[in-house]
Design a protein around this motif. Structure first.
Motif, mmCIF file in Angstrom:
data_model
loop_
_atom_site.group_PDB
_atom_site.id
_atom_site.type_symbol
_atom_site.label_atom_id
_atom_site.label_comp_id
_atom_site.label_asym_id
_atom_site.label_seq_id
_atom_site.Cartn_x
_atom_site.Cartn_y
_atom_site.Cartn_z
ATOM 1 N N VAL A 11 0.872 -1.172 0.000
ATOM 2 C CA VAL A 11 0.000 0.000 0.000
ATOM 3 C C VAL A 11 0.907 1.218 0.000
ATOM 4 C CG1 VAL A 11 -1.801 1.292 1.205
ATOM 5 C CG2 VAL A 11 -1.778 -1.205 1.335
ATOM 6 N N THR A 12 0.636 2.144 -0.912
ATOM 7 C CA THR A 12 1.408 3.379 -0.930
ATOM 8 C C THR A 12 0.490 4.579 -0.733
ATOM 9 O OG1 THR A 12 1.258 3.634 -3.336
ATOM 10 C CG2 THR A 12 3.186 2.450 -2.467
ATOM 11 N N LEU A 13 1.067 5.606 -0.154
ATOM 12 C CA LEU A 13 0.387 6.886 0.036
ATOM 13 C C LEU A 13 1.204 7.922 -0.712
ATOM 14 C CD1 LEU A 13 -1.427 9.022 1.338
ATOM 15 C CD2 LEU A 13 -0.005 8.875 3.379
ATOM 16 N N ASP A 14 0.638 8.468 -1.781
ATOM 17 C CA ASP A 14 1.346 9.425 -2.636
ATOM 18 C C ASP A 14 2.700 8.874 -3.084
ATOM 19 O OD1 ASP A 14 -0.775 11.190 -2.446
ATOM 20 O OD2 ASP A 14 0.093 12.300 -0.773
ATOM 21 N N GLY A 15 2.734 7.571 -3.410
ATOM 22 C CA GLY A 15 3.929 6.935 -3.933
ATOM 23 C C GLY A 15 4.911 6.410 -2.906
ATOM 24 N N VAL A 16 4.629 6.618 -1.623
ATOM 25 C CA VAL A 16 5.522 6.178 -0.549
ATOM 26 C C VAL A 16 4.833 5.045 0.222
ATOM 27 C CG1 VAL A 16 6.715 6.901 1.563
ATOM 28 C CG2 VAL A 16 6.490 8.494 -0.355
ATOM 29 N N ALA A 24 -4.410 -8.801 8.181
ATOM 30 C CA ALA A 24 -5.785 -8.681 7.684
ATOM 31 C C ALA A 24 -5.903 -7.701 6.523
ATOM 32 C CB ALA A 24 -6.708 -8.253 8.825
ATOM 33 N N GLY A 25 -4.793 -7.031 6.180
ATOM 34 C CA GLY A 25 -4.825 -6.077 5.079
ATOM 35 C C GLY A 25 -5.128 -4.656 5.505
ATOM 36 N N ASN A 26 -5.255 -4.429 6.813
ATOM 37 C CA ASN A 26 -5.441 -3.061 7.304
ATOM 38 C C ASN A 26 -4.099 -2.345 7.231
ATOM 39 O OD1 ASN A 26 -8.212 -3.475 8.207
ATOM 40 N ND2 ASN A 26 -7.297 -4.767 9.762
ATOM 41 N N PHE A 27 -4.115 -1.084 6.868
ATOM 42 C CA PHE A 27 -2.849 -0.353 6.782
ATOM 43 C C PHE A 27 -2.878 0.862 7.693
ATOM 44 C CE2 PHE A 27 -5.490 1.344 3.393
ATOM 45 C CZ PHE A 27 -5.317 2.707 3.517
ATOM 46 N N PHE A 28 -1.667 1.262 8.079
ATOM 47 C CA PHE A 28 -1.514 2.349 9.035
ATOM 48 C C PHE A 28 -0.383 3.257 8.571
ATOM 49 C CE2 PHE A 28 -2.853 -1.554 10.969
ATOM 50 C CZ PHE A 28 -3.965 -1.192 11.698
ATOM 51 N N THR A 29 -0.587 4.550 8.708
ATOM 52 C CA THR A 29 0.453 5.518 8.380
ATOM 53 C C THR A 29 0.142 6.820 9.085
ATOM 54 O OG1 THR A 29 1.829 6.303 6.555
ATOM 55 C CG2 THR A 29 -0.549 6.525 6.283
ATOM 56 N N THR A 30 1.115 7.685 9.148
ATOM 57 C CA THR A 30 0.960 8.993 9.781
ATOM 58 C C THR A 30 1.094 10.069 8.722
ATOM 59 O OG1 THR A 30 1.962 8.144 11.804
ATOM 60 C CG2 THR A 30 1.900 10.521 11.554
ATOM 61 N N VAL A 31 0.225 11.055 8.793
ATOM 62 C CA VAL A 31 0.319 12.200 7.884
ATOM 63 C C VAL A 31 0.307 13.476 8.721
ATOM 64 C CG1 VAL A 31 -0.807 11.050 5.934
ATOM 65 C CG2 VAL A 31 -2.188 12.349 7.545
ATOM 66 N N ARG A 38 -6.695 18.628 1.923
ATOM 67 C CA ARG A 38 -5.504 17.947 1.396
ATOM 68 C C ARG A 38 -5.947 16.589 0.887
ATOM 69 N NH1 ARG A 38 -1.512 15.345 -0.235
ATOM 70 N NH2 ARG A 38 0.556 15.328 0.662
ATOM 71 N N SER A 39 -5.573 16.260 -0.343
ATOM 72 C CA SER A 39 -5.920 14.969 -0.935
ATOM 73 C C SER A 39 -4.748 14.009 -0.840
ATOM 74 C CB SER A 39 -6.324 15.146 -2.401
ATOM 75 O OG SER A 39 -7.515 15.887 -2.480
ATOM 76 N N TYR A 40 -5.052 12.754 -0.540
ATOM 77 C CA TYR A 40 -4.062 11.690 -0.424
ATOM 78 C C TYR A 40 -4.429 10.580 -1.396
ATOM 79 C CZ TYR A 40 -2.947 14.091 3.899
ATOM 80 O OH TYR A 40 -2.603 15.044 4.817
ATOM 81 N N ARG A 41 -3.462 10.125 -2.182
ATOM 82 C CA ARG A 41 -3.694 9.070 -3.181
ATOM 83 C C ARG A 41 -3.124 7.755 -2.654
ATOM 84 N NH1 ARG A 41 -0.323 7.556 -7.706
ATOM 85 N NH2 ARG A 41 -1.530 6.229 -9.096
ATOM 86 N N PHE A 42 -3.981 6.771 -2.515
ATOM 87 C CA PHE A 42 -3.588 5.446 -2.050
ATOM 88 C C PHE A 42 -3.631 4.462 -3.214
ATOM 89 C CE2 PHE A 42 -5.232 7.518 1.716
ATOM 90 C CZ PHE A 42 -4.307 7.157 2.683
ATOM 91 N N VAL A 43 -2.582 3.641 -3.320
ATOM 92 C CA VAL A 43 -2.549 2.573 -4.316
ATOM 93 C C VAL A 43 -2.263 1.275 -3.561
ATOM 94 C CG1 VAL A 43 -1.423 1.647 -6.368
ATOM 95 C CG2 VAL A 43 -1.727 4.122 -6.127
ATOM 96 N N GLU A 53 -6.710 1.908 -6.831
ATOM 97 C CA GLU A 53 -6.344 3.176 -6.202
ATOM 98 C C GLU A 53 -7.575 3.978 -5.847
ATOM 99 O OE1 GLU A 53 -5.120 6.558 -9.129
ATOM 100 O OE2 GLU A 53 -4.141 4.718 -9.798
ATOM 101 N N THR A 54 -7.385 4.860 -4.876
ATOM 102 C CA THR A 54 -8.444 5.767 -4.465
ATOM 103 C C THR A 54 -7.802 7.019 -3.900
ATOM 104 O OG1 THR A 54 -10.542 5.956 -3.271
ATOM 105 C CG2 THR A 54 -8.707 4.915 -2.095
#
Length: 85
Positions: A11-16, A24-31, A38-43, A53-54
């Motif tokens: 899973v990436t957030l803005d390419g990172v 279980a496929g749940n993802f976690f990150t800090t912004v 502010r828009s965030y692109r997840f792939v 992607e969304t």
């Protein structure tokens, strides 16, 4: 007939890459969310290499008790010129 399901492998957030993806496929990150939208692109990529992607848009707001009241500020520029010599 057997049925297999794909697992999330990336899973990436803005390419990172995000900070963590659990079993279980749940993802976690800090912004860092500043005031305003502010828009965030997840792939997401699964174990078959299929991606989806969304985009998620969040709006940061500063609580009223943390806002700076600019009417309470004082211009000290003339004081600095006098005492800076």
């Amino acid at each position: 007939a057997g049925h297999s399901s794909a697992s999330i492998v990336r899973v990436t957030l803005d390419g990172v890459p995000v900070d963590r993806v659990d079993a279980a496929g749940n993802f976690f990150t800090t912004v860092n969310l500043s005031e305003g939208p502010r828009s965030y692109r997840f792939v997401v990529t699964n174990s078959y290499g299929v991606t989806a992607e969304t985009t998620l848009t969040l709006e940061g707001r500063v609580p009223e008790d943390r806002r700076i009241d600019v009417d309470q500020l004082i211009d000290i520029s003339s004081w600095l010129r006098t005492y800076q010599r």
